[in-house]
Design a protein around this motif. Structure first.
Motif: not given
Length: 217
Positions: A108-119
């Motif tokens: 869950k923490e990985k996906m949050f950071f990756e989503k923000e990085l993608l943005t």
């Protein structure tokens, strides 16, 4: 079930065990064979678990974003697949506790950071060419640095130098950090064009200067 079909369906490791069970004596060779098979299966399981984890995280990104730039997706996938290598390369350069925060264990923490990085990557491509004092560019950088500071539990960008376990003001260590960055880029390609990289470096420098000037006032 014919013997031919049986051989196709039964995993090699189990097949070897079945053969050995026909013997009257179990010797050390048998134990060594089992250990080799155990080692191989453990390695295979790790690779399968990693692949499933990457697929799960990628599906999450695609479901949320609908459309993702090819270069950004390639970069994120490479980062996911090479997490272990990135951790190994960071040893002796970045503090262990910082790396654990940047590469958390929970999906869950990985996906949050990756989503923000993608943005952030998308916003870089959208804003490329604008000056650092542009409102959208400033907001983009504000959001990104807030994200990083939150990830490493720090209060200001000035504290970011504390992520290193070495003194980066020493020339030899500067070279080590530069070599580390180049090595990372071998495994995780940049999602940005040469023009975007040059622009991002410049506006980041300008942004940091603006922050310093504001603090001095």
């Amino acid at each position: 079930m014919t013997e031919k079909i049986f051989l196709k369906r039964v995993p090699k490791s189990i097949f070897i065990l079945v053969i050995y069970m026909q013997l009257d004596i179990f010797n050390l060779n048998f134990i060594d064979t089992l250990r080799l098979q155990e080692s191989k299966l453990i390695k295979d399981k790790e690779q399968i678990d990693m692949a499933l984890d990457v697929i799960h995280r990628t599906i999450y990104l695609l479901e949320n974003e609908k459309e993702v730039d090819h270069d950004i997706l390639v970069s994120l996938l490479a980062s996911m697949q090479n997490e272990k290598k990135q951790l190994e390369l960071a040893k002796g350069i970045i503090k262990d506790d910082v790396m654990k925060k940047l590469f958390p264990q929970r999906a869950k923490e990985k996906m949050f950071f990756e989503k923000e990085l993608l943005t952030f990557c998308k916003r870089v491509k959208e804003n490329c060419g604008r000056p650092a004092d542009n409102s959208e560019v400033k907001q983009m950088l504000d959001d990104f640095y807030s994200l990083i500071l939150d990830e490493v539990d720090m209060d200001s960008s000035k504290e970011l130098t504390d992520i290193f376990s070495i003194d980066i003001n020493v020339k030899e260590n500067e070279e080590r950090v530069e070599a580390y960055i180049q090595e990372i880029e071998r495994f995780v390609p940049t999602p940005f064009t040469a023009e975007e990289k040059t622009w991002l470096e410049q506006i980041t420098t300008d942004y940091m200067s603006l922050l310093c000037n504001q603090k001095e006032r």
